[in-house]
Design an enzyme around this catalytic site. Structure first.
Site, short mmCIF file in Angstrom:
data_model
loop_
_atom_site.label_atom_id
_atom_site.label_comp_id
_atom_site.label_asym_id
_atom_site.label_seq_id
_atom_site.Cartn_x
_atom_site.Cartn_y
_atom_site.Cartn_z
N ASP B 8 65.26 7.01 -34.87
CA ASP B 8 65.67 8.40 -35.04
C ASP B 8 64.89 9.21 -34.02
O ASP B 8 63.69 9.43 -34.18
CB ASP B 8 65.35 8.85 -36.48
CG ASP B 8 65.51 10.35 -36.69
OD1 ASP B 8 66.03 11.04 -35.77
OD2 ASP B 8 65.13 10.84 -37.76
N GLU B 171 73.31 11.11 -36.83
CA GLU B 171 72.20 11.17 -37.77
C GLU B 171 72.65 11.28 -39.23
O GLU B 171 72.20 10.50 -40.07
CB GLU B 171 71.26 12.32 -37.38
CG GLU B 171 70.44 11.96 -36.14
CD GLU B 171 69.86 13.14 -35.40
OE1 GLU B 171 69.87 14.27 -35.94
OE2 GLU B 171 69.38 12.95 -34.27
N1 ATP Z 1 57.18 21.46 -45.72
C1 ATP Z 1 57.96 22.01 -44.80
N2 ATP Z 1 58.50 23.23 -44.99
C2 ATP Z 1 59.28 23.81 -44.07
N3 ATP Z 1 59.60 23.22 -42.93
C3 ATP Z 1 59.11 22.01 -42.67
C4 ATP Z 1 58.28 21.33 -43.59
N4 ATP Z 1 57.96 20.14 -43.06
C5 ATP Z 1 58.57 20.06 -41.86
N5 ATP Z 1 59.26 21.19 -41.63
C6 ATP Z 1 60.04 21.52 -40.43
O1 ATP Z 1 61.02 20.53 -40.20
C7 ATP Z 1 61.25 20.42 -38.80
C8 ATP Z 1 61.18 18.97 -38.39
O2 ATP Z 1 62.07 18.25 -39.14
P1 ATP Z 1 62.51 16.80 -38.70
O3 ATP Z 1 61.31 15.98 -38.40
O4 ATP Z 1 63.44 16.31 -39.71
O5 ATP Z 1 63.27 17.18 -37.37
P2 ATP Z 1 63.74 16.22 -36.22
O6 ATP Z 1 64.35 15.03 -36.83
O7 ATP Z 1 62.61 16.00 -35.31
O8 ATP Z 1 64.80 17.14 -35.48
P3 ATP Z 1 66.37 16.99 -35.30
O9 ATP Z 1 66.86 16.09 -36.36
O10 ATP Z 1 66.87 18.39 -35.42
O11 ATP Z 1 66.51 16.49 -33.92
C9 ATP Z 1 60.21 21.22 -38.11
O12 ATP Z 1 60.78 22.43 -37.66
C10 ATP Z 1 59.19 21.46 -39.20
O13 ATP Z 1 58.52 22.70 -39.00
MG MG Z 2 66.30 14.60 -37.56
#
Ligand code: ATP
Ligand code: MG
Lengths: 315, 523
Positions: B8, B171
C-alpha cells in the site's frame, strides 16, 4: 415450432432474395415490406427477426413463409463464423475454430477446453442461452449465473498458465458473458455515443458545418449516430412506398424509393422494387396488383393488425 | 520463483504485507512499526534517507525532505493540483522536461516515479528482511480514482524499485478483499477510504465467491493533508493577527506548523482541546517569536466541515452509479487514518444509517488485500474472484471538440467496446484518434492518453467512410485502442502504456541507476 429452435443454427442463416423474385408479385403490409427490404444476403436471421415492426415470432413466421414460397433462399456462406469473427476483430484473431483443437499439452484440463469451445459456440446466440438462464430469469438469477460463469472464465483464474490459443478465447468469452449480463439486466439504452451525437447535432449542426476549427478537422465524426438517423429515415420512406404500392400509387412509391436509393446502399430488393414501380408508373394501365386468391403462404396466428394478411402470388 | 508481496503505497504512510501460514500478515519495519512514512530526504552529508529517518529530519532540513509526492505523481506541472501543492511546499518543485513536476534537492531533480520507486524499494526491503529471501513480484495499490497516467507512473515506480508489478489494484477494492476473506454469505459493502492525500468510495457486492465492484468514485486530491493545511492556514492567520508576522515564506516555520497541525488534529480525535506550542517559530527585529495557542475540536470541525461534506457528495454519486440507496448497503468498511476523526465517523454513520464495521485495521487492511490478490493470482486456490471496474470513462475526441465515450466509467474489466465513426469533410483521407479519459463532455478537459492517425482512407464524400474505433482494457488494466477503415481493412492501433510522465529512456536509465545502487540481499 420453428421459433423454438431459432436460437443458434437457425438464427445464423443468412437469407437473400431468390433470383428472379418479383416484388410486385406480392402485396406485403408496410412492416413486412420493411422486413423484406432488409434481406440483403448479409444480415443473419437473428438480426432480421429483431428488426422491429412486428414481434420476433411474427418475423420468424414471415421469413419461414417466404422461404417456403421460394421468394427468399438461404445463402450458404459460412456466416456463423463470419459473425463470430466480426465480434473478435479487435483481438486480431482470424480463424477461431482452427486454432482451438483440444490440446493435452496445455495447462488447461480437457474438460475446460471443451467448455471453452462450447461457450464460444453460444456467443452469437441469445444472451439468455449463453448465461444458461430462462427468458424469465429475474435479476437475482441473472447475477448468480453471471457470477458462476465469471468464476469459470475470468482471465484472472488462469493467470500465467500456459493456455496457448485458449487464453484469447477465454477473455473473449468473459467479455461476452459480461455483455450478455449487461444486456439482460438493464433495459437496453441507446448507446451514449449515439445519444451524445444526437444532442450535439442539435447544438452545433455537426453535419452541415463544412469546416470547424482547424484543430478539429481531422477528428472523426460519429458514424453510428448518423447511420441510425439515416436508417430511421429510410424506414419511413420504405413504409410510405409500401403504402403507396398497396394503393396503386406507383409514382409516389417511385419518388420515395428514389430518395432511399439516393442515400441507402442498394439492396437487390430495392433495385427490383424500384424497377418494378418505375415500369408501373410509366404505364399506369398495367399498374394493377391482382387481389385474386392465390396460393396461401401462411396462415396468420393472430388477427392483430395489418401485419397479418395473406400473400398472393400473381400469375 | 520468490514470494509475492502486497504494497500500500500511501500519500503519508506505506505498508507491506506477505502471505504466510495461509493468511496475509503485515510486516513491521526494522523500527518495529507496521507502517513507514512515505518520505524521502537527503541529509546534509548527502546521505539518502527514507521513511522514519527522513521524517526525523523534516523540520531541520525542510527544503531537502520530500513528502506526499503521491499528490503529484502522474500530473502535469500546470495542473491546479500540482500548483496547489507547490504553493505550500517547503521543498522545491520544478518543471521537468516532459512538463511533469519534479522535486529538486541540491543539484538533482527527482521525478515523482523515482521518489515513489525509492519508497517502494524500501518496502520491498522490509519484506525481504522479514522473509530472509529476495522478493521480485508485487501487487501495488493506488486510489481507485487514479487516472491511467497516474497508474502507469506507479507501475514505473515499481520497476525502478526492482519489482515486477503483477497488478495495480484499487485501494478500496483491496480493503474489501481483505474484509471479504473473513466473511461468508451475500453482502453489499461500501468502502469509505479517507487517507492522507486521497478519498475513495467504492460499493461492492459479494456473493458466492465473487466480489464485484459495482461502482467507485472519489477525489484524488482530498485527504488528511488538506485538513492539515486548513489548520496551518488558521494558525498562520492567527499569528499574523497577534504578532503581525507572516510565516508563509518561511520553509522551516511552515514545516513545523504542518507537523504541529497534524499532531493537533490527531489529538483532537480523542481530546476536546489541543495545544499548539512552537517556541522560536521565527524572529522579528532580533527578538525571538513564539507561537503558543489552542485549538478546540469545534474549531477544527468548523475548519474542515466542507471537506467532509465533499466526501459525502462522492458517496451519493457512487451509490447512484451502483443503483443502490444508502440503506441497501449491508456493511460500511472505513479505511485510512483520517477516518479516526470522530466527525468523519459520525458523518458516515449518519449517511448510511449504520455504524461502520470496526473489525479491520484502517492502516493495514489495504496492504493485506494487495497481498491476498497477489496470492490469488499466482496460486492455484482461487477462493474469491474479483470483478473490478474502470473508474473513469474512456473515449475519443470527435468533431467540434466533443468527447465520445466508448467505455463508460464503472464498466467491469476486461472489456472491449467498438463504435463506428466517420469523416467530417469531403475527401478526407486521414482521421486523428485522440484517446481520452475523464468525465467531461469537452474533449480538452479530459486526460489525453495518446493519439494516432489512421491514414489512407479512400476519397469519399463526408459521412461515407466507416471507421471502427475499438477500445480494449485487458485484465491487468492495460488500455489499447485501434481504428479500422471497414472499407479497406487498414488498421492502426496503440497500446496506451506509454502515458507515464517518464519517457522510456528515462525509465530505463532510472531502473539501471537504482539497480546499481542496491546492496543485494543474498537469497
Ligand atoms: N488519530 C487520527 N485522527 C485524525 N487523523 C489521523 C489520525 N491518525 C492518522 N490520521 C491522518 O490520516 C492520514 C494518513 O492516513 P493513511 O496512512 O491512511 O493515509 P495514506 O494511506 O498514506 O494516504 P492515501 O491512502 O490517501 O494515499 C494523515 O493525514 C493523518 O494525519
Ligand atoms: Mg491509504
Amino acid at each position: 415450432m420453428q421459433e423454438q429452435e431459432s436460437g443458434t443454427a437457425v438464427g445464423r442463416r443468412v437469407l437473400r432474395l431468390a433470383p428472379g423474385f418479383d416484388p410486385g408479385g406480392i402485396k406485403p403490409s408496410s412492416v413486412e415490406f420493411f422486413l423484406l427490404s432488409r434481406i440483403d444476403g448479409r444480415t443473419p436471421w437473428r438480426v432480421l427477426r429483431e428488426m422491429g415492426g412486428m414481434s420476433v415470432e411474427e418475423s420468424d413466421l414471415c421469413l419461414e413463409s417466404w422461404l417456403a414460397a421460394g421468394f427468399v433462399e438461404v445463402c450458404h456462406s459460412d456466416c456463423g463464423d463470419q459473425g463470430l469473427r466480426r465480434s473478435l476483430s479487435c483481438e486480431g484473431s482470424t480463424k477461431v475454430s482452427d486454432s482451438l483443437r483440444v490440446d493435452p499439452s496445455l495447462d488447461l484440463d480437457l474438460q475446460t477446453q471443451r467448455r471453452v469451445t462450447e461457450l464460444l459456440g453460444l456467443l452469437e446466440g441469445p444472451d439468455a442461452l449463453l448465461l444458461g438462464v430462462s427468458d424469465e430469469a429475474n435479476e437475482k438469477d441473472l447475477k448468480r449465473a453471471y457470477f458462476k460463469l465469471s468464476r469459470e472464465f475470468h482471465p484472472d483464474r488462469y493467470f500465467r498458465r500456459n493456455l496457448g490459443p485458449y487464453r484469447n478465447q477465454i477473455e473473449i468469452i468473459f467479455k461476452g458473458i459480461q455483455k450478455a449480463y449487461e444486456n439482460l439486466s438493464r433495459p437496453p439504452l441507446a448507446s451514449s455515443v449515439v445519444r451524445d451525437a444526437v444532442l450535439r447535432k442539435k447544438e452545433n449542426g455537426i453535419l452541415s458545418s463544412d469546416s470547424g476549427h482547424s484543430q478539429d478537422e481531422s477528428t472523426p465524426g460519429d458514424f453510428q449516430g448518423l447511420r441510425s438517423e439515416r436508417e430511421q429515415r429510410a424506414r419511413e420512406l420504405m413504409r410510405a412506398a409500401a403504402q403507396a404500392i398497396s394503393q396503386n400509387h406507383f409514382s409516389e412509391a417511385r419518388r420515395c424509393l428514389e430518395i432511399v436509393a439516393d442515400f441507402e446502399p442498394e439492396t437487390p430488393f430495392l433495385r427490383q422494387t424500384l424497377a418494378h414501380v418505375r415500369s408501373r408508373s410509366v404505364d399506369p394501365v398495367e399498374a394493377v396488383v391482382k387481389e385474386e386468391v392465390g396460393q396461401s403462404l401462411f396462415s396468420s396466428p393472430s388477427r392483430k393488425s395489418e401485419t397479418r394478411h395473406r400473400y398472393v402470388r400473381t400469375g | 520463483m520468490g514470494r509475492v508481496i502486497g504494497i500500500d503505497l500511501g500519500t503519508t504512510n506505506s505498508c507491506v504485507a506477505v502471505f504466510e501460514d495461509g493468511r496475509p500478515i503485515v510486516v513491521p519495519n526494522s523500527g518495529g512499526y507496521k507502517t513507514t512514512p512515505s518520505m524521502f530526504g537527503v541529509a546534509d552529508d548527502g546521505k539518502r534517507l527514507v521513511g522514519h529517518l527522513a521524517k526525523r529530519q523534516a523540520i531541520t532540513n525542510a527544503r531537502h525532505t520530500v513528502f506526499a509526492t503521491k499528490r503529484l505523481i502522474g500530473r502535469r506541472f500546470d495542473d491546479t493540483e500540482a500548483q496547489r501543492t507547490l504553493e505550500f511546499s517547503p521543498f522545491e518543485i520544478v518543471r521537468g522536461p516532459n512538463d511533469d513536476p519534479r522535486v529538486r534537492i541540491g543539484e538533482k531533480a527527482f521525478t515523482c516515479p523515482e521518489i515513489a520507486g525509492i519508497i517502494l524499494r524500501r518496502m520491498k526491503r522490509v519484506a525481504e528482511e522479514y522473509l530472509g529471501e529476495p522478493v521480485e513480484e508485487a501487487v501495488i495499490t493506488v486510489p481507485a480514482y487514479f487516472t491511467d497516467t497516474q497508474r502507469q507512473c506507479t507501475r514505473d515506480a515499481g520497476k525502478i524499485a526492482g519489482l515486477e508489478v503483477l497488478r495495480i489494484i484499487n485501494e478500496p477494492t483491496a480493503a474489501a478483499l481483505a474484509y471479504g476473506m473473513t466473511r461468508h454469505g451475500d453482502e453489499k459493502i461500501a468502502v469509505y477510504d479517507l487517507g492522507g492525500g486521497t478519498f475513495d468510495i467504492s460499493i461492492l457486492e459479494m456473493s458466492s465467491g465473487v466480489l464485484e465492484v459495482l461502482a467507485t468514485a472519489g477525489n484524488t486530491f482530498l485527504g488528511g493533508e488538506d485538513l492539515d493545511r486548513r489548520i496551518v492556514t488558521h494558525l498562520v492567520q492567527g499569528f499574523e493577527k497577534t504578532a503581525k508576522i507572516d510565516l508563509k515564506g518561511d520553509a522551516m516555520a511552515l514545516q513545523r506548523l504542518k507537523d504541529a497541525a497534524e499532531k493537533a488534529k490527531c489529538d483532537l480525535s480523542v481530546r476536546e482541546v489541543a495545544e499548539v506550542n512552537l517556541p522560536f517559530i521565527t524572529s522579528s527585529g532580533g527578538e525571538p517569536q513564539h507561537l503558543n495557542t489552542e485549538i478546540s475540536r469545534e474549531t477544527l470541525e468548523d475548519l474542515v466541515q466542507d471537506i467532509v461534506e465533499e466526501t459525502l457528495k462522492s458517496v451519493d454519486e457512487c451509490l447512484a452509479d451502483a443503483g443502490l440507496s444508502a440503506s441497501e448497503v449491508n456493511q460500511v468498511v472505513i479505511v485510512g487514518g483520517q477516518t479516526r476523526m470522530p466527525m468523519v465517523q459520525e458523518a458516515v454513520t449518519r449517511h448510511f444509517g449504520r455504524r461502520p464495521h470496526k473489525g479491520v485495521n484502517p492502516d493495514e487492511v489495504v496492504a493485506l488485500g494487495a497481498v491476498l490478490h497477489a496470492h490469488m493470482l499466482v496460486e492455484e486456490e482461487k477462493e474469491l474472484l474479483l470483478l473490478d471496474v474502470t473508474p473513469l470513462s474512456l473515449g475519443i475526441s470527435t468533431f467540434g471538440g466533443h468527447f465520445a465515450r466508448l467505455i463508460e466509467r464503472n464498466t467491469t474489466v476486461p472489456v472491449t467496446k467498438a463504435h463506428i465513426f466517420t469523416t467530417t469533410r469531403d475527401d478526407q483521407s486521414a482521421v486523428k484518434i485522440r484517446v481520452l479519459q475523464g468525465e467531461s463532455d469537452l474533449a480538452e478537459e479530459n486526460d489525453l492518453l495518446g493519439e494516432f492517425i489512421l491514414a489512407g482512407i479512400p476519397l469519399a464524400p463526408k459521412g461515407e467512410p466507416e471507421i471502427e474505433v475499438s477500445f480494449d482494457i485487458d485484465s491487468s488494466g492495460m488500455v489499447s485502442v485501434s481504428a479500422r477503415d471497414l472499407a479497406t481493412g487498414s488498421e492502426q492501433s496503440i497500446a496506451v502504456n506509454s502515458t507515464s510522465t517518464l519517457t522510456s529512456e528515462e525509465l530505463e536509465q532510472l531502473v539501471a541507476d537504482h539497480e546499481a545502487g542496491e546492496v543485494r540481499l543474498k537469497g
